[in-house]
Design a protein around this motif. Structure first.
Motif, mmCIF file in Angstrom:
data_model
loop_
_atom_site.group_PDB
_atom_site.id
_atom_site.type_symbol
_atom_site.label_atom_id
_atom_site.label_comp_id
_atom_site.label_asym_id
_atom_site.label_seq_id
_atom_site.Cartn_x
_atom_site.Cartn_y
_atom_site.Cartn_z
ATOM 1 N N SER A 60 20.614 10.704 37.716
ATOM 2 C CA SER A 60 21.696 9.948 38.377
ATOM 3 C C SER A 60 21.384 9.671 39.842
ATOM 4 O O SER A 60 21.944 8.776 40.441
ATOM 5 C CB SER A 60 23.012 10.724 38.275
ATOM 6 O OG SER A 60 22.989 11.857 39.113
ATOM 7 N N ARG A 61 20.455 10.457 40.424
ATOM 8 C CA ARG A 61 20.237 10.372 41.880
ATOM 9 C C ARG A 61 19.093 9.466 42.274
ATOM 10 O O ARG A 61 18.842 9.258 43.454
ATOM 11 C CB ARG A 61 20.012 11.788 42.447
ATOM 12 C CG ARG A 61 21.276 12.622 42.482
ATOM 13 C CD ARG A 61 20.975 14.084 42.646
ATOM 14 N NE ARG A 61 20.311 14.619 41.465
ATOM 15 C CZ ARG A 61 19.421 15.610 41.473
ATOM 16 N NH1 ARG A 61 19.079 16.165 42.612
ATOM 17 N NH2 ARG A 61 18.877 16.041 40.354
ATOM 18 N N ASN A 74 17.870 20.209 32.099
ATOM 19 C CA ASN A 74 17.286 21.235 31.223
ATOM 20 C C ASN A 74 16.482 20.616 30.088
ATOM 21 O O ASN A 74 15.322 20.962 29.861
ATOM 22 C CB ASN A 74 18.406 22.101 30.624
ATOM 23 C CG ASN A 74 19.137 22.903 31.688
ATOM 24 O OD1 ASN A 74 18.535 23.354 32.654
ATOM 25 N ND2 ASN A 74 20.441 23.060 31.521
ATOM 26 N N ILE A 75 17.100 19.714 29.358
ATOM 27 C CA ILE A 75 16.423 19.130 28.192
ATOM 28 C C ILE A 75 15.417 18.058 28.626
ATOM 29 O O ILE A 75 14.269 18.051 28.168
ATOM 30 C CB ILE A 75 17.461 18.537 27.213
ATOM 31 C CG1 ILE A 75 18.184 19.672 26.477
ATOM 32 C CG2 ILE A 75 16.818 17.586 26.206
ATOM 33 C CD1 ILE A 75 17.356 20.416 25.444
ATOM 34 N N ILE A 129 18.594 22.722 19.520
ATOM 35 C CA ILE A 129 17.684 23.706 20.124
ATOM 36 C C ILE A 129 18.047 23.960 21.585
ATOM 37 O O ILE A 129 18.214 23.032 22.377
ATOM 38 C CB ILE A 129 16.199 23.277 19.965
ATOM 39 C CG1 ILE A 129 15.261 24.370 20.486
ATOM 40 C CG2 ILE A 129 15.904 21.928 20.629
ATOM 41 C CD1 ILE A 129 13.801 24.184 20.068
ATOM 42 N N ALA A 154 16.993 14.269 33.588
ATOM 43 C CA ALA A 154 15.829 15.115 33.908
ATOM 44 C C ALA A 154 16.291 16.530 34.212
ATOM 45 O O ALA A 154 15.797 17.185 35.126
ATOM 46 C CB ALA A 154 15.057 14.520 35.081
ATOM 47 N N TYR A 212 17.453 24.790 25.345
ATOM 48 C CA TYR A 212 16.300 24.283 26.111
ATOM 49 C C TYR A 212 15.272 25.375 26.430
ATOM 50 O O TYR A 212 14.077 25.091 26.549
ATOM 51 C CB TYR A 212 16.769 23.563 27.391
ATOM 52 C CG TYR A 212 17.116 24.472 28.545
ATOM 53 C CD1 TYR A 212 18.377 25.072 28.635
ATOM 54 C CD2 TYR A 212 16.194 24.755 29.539
ATOM 55 C CE1 TYR A 212 18.694 25.922 29.684
ATOM 56 C CE2 TYR A 212 16.509 25.597 30.588
ATOM 57 C CZ TYR A 212 17.752 26.187 30.650
ATOM 58 O OH TYR A 212 18.061 27.026 31.679
ATOM 59 N N ALA A 253 19.704 13.296 21.935
ATOM 60 C CA ALA A 253 19.719 14.771 22.037
ATOM 61 C C ALA A 253 21.074 15.273 22.515
ATOM 62 O O ALA A 253 21.257 16.476 22.724
ATOM 63 C CB ALA A 253 18.631 15.227 23.007
ATOM 64 N N VAL A 279 21.314 13.016 28.712
ATOM 65 C CA VAL A 279 22.377 13.021 29.732
ATOM 66 C C VAL A 279 23.652 13.523 29.050
ATOM 67 O O VAL A 279 23.688 13.661 27.826
ATOM 68 C CB VAL A 279 22.585 11.597 30.314
ATOM 69 C CG1 VAL A 279 21.360 11.163 31.117
ATOM 70 C CG2 VAL A 279 22.909 10.592 29.219
#
Ligand code: NAP
Length: 213
Positions: A31-32, A10-11, A127, A8, A129, A89, A67
């Motif tokens: 991750s959190r 930039n991309i 692309i 969750a 972000y 991505a 990620v």
């Protein structure tokens, strides 16, 4: 569609905003853990959910991998994704900023080895972000839209991902197989981080194909 988003940053967060705006439902993860995503899902509204990585993988009919490529531990258990459309991505950046030398292989082929049986489509790699956040325009004629490339070996999966790209105001363009199209979408390729619209991208890809190998 229900879209699970792994990562969750930039991309991942940018894609989540765009998919929500286009009417889709998303689960975001990082991750959190879900608590750290409360602010983001509040911003995104009732069609957004914060989940664990495994939870988002199960949730998605389509799952976006956003990620770091170098962190296989960031990916869910492969059996949770088997048979699903998975969008890769990720780019094979080294922590020091360079790229991993994959020999003759490509980063998405390596991803497929980590999760056999998924319907993998490489997209959103080329692309930046900031462009993803700002350059999608559904009101534009298709040929004038910013291009997002797709590569993969499953035509039906590529069609689904291409539709998602069109839903958020970009032009989807097929570069071919996971191997050869995927190679074209790797960092340092001539289409990486370029801002071609669909008309320009089509011409550019055709010219590339005419070049002697
Ligand atoms: N930035 C770009 O313009 C761009 C463009 C195209 C493709 N890409 C590719 O897209 C991917 C994401 O890039 P980004 O710029 O969005 O990165 P980013 O902003 O650093 O976000 C990475 C996300 O991955 C999560 N993550 C990292 N390690 C993890 C782990 N071990 N387990 C679970 N989640 C983990 C992070 O969670 P936490 O926040 O909890 O750490 C974060 O949500 C990369 O592979 C990159 O090469 C980036």
């Amino acid at each position: 569609m229900k879209i699970g988003i792994l990562g969750a940053g930039n991309i991942g967060a940018t894609a989540a905003r765009l998919f929500i705006a286009a009417g889709h439902e998303v689960a975001v993860s990082n991750s959190r853990g879900p608590d750290s995503l409360r602010e983001l899902v509040q911003e995104l509204g009732p069609r957004a959910h914060a989940m664990t990585i495994d939870g988002a993988a199960v949730f998605g009919e389509v799952v976006l991998l956003a990620v770091p490529w170098r962190s296989p531990e960031a990916l869910p258990r492969p059996e949770l994704l088997r048979g699903k459309i998975v969008i890769d991505a990720m780019n094979p950046y080294h922590p020091d900023g360079g790229f991993y030398d994959l020999g003759g292989s490509t980063s998405s082929e390596e991803v497929l080895k980590r999760m056999p049986g998924v319907r993998l489509v490489k997209a959103f790699n080329t692309i930046y972000y900031v462009h993803l956040a700002s350059r999608g325009h559904k009101e534009l004629p298709h040929d004038d839209r910013h291009t997002i490339y797709v590569a993969g070996d499953d035509a039906a999966a590529k069609a689904v991902v291409s539709q998602l790209i069109e839903d958020i105001g970009f032009a989807a363009m097929d570069t071919g197989s996971l191997r050869e199209g995927g190679r074209l979408q790797e960092p340092e390729s001539p289409i990486y981080n370029q801002t071609y619209n669909a008309r320009e991208a089509r011409k550019f890809l055709a010219a590339l194909q005419r070049q002697p190998q």
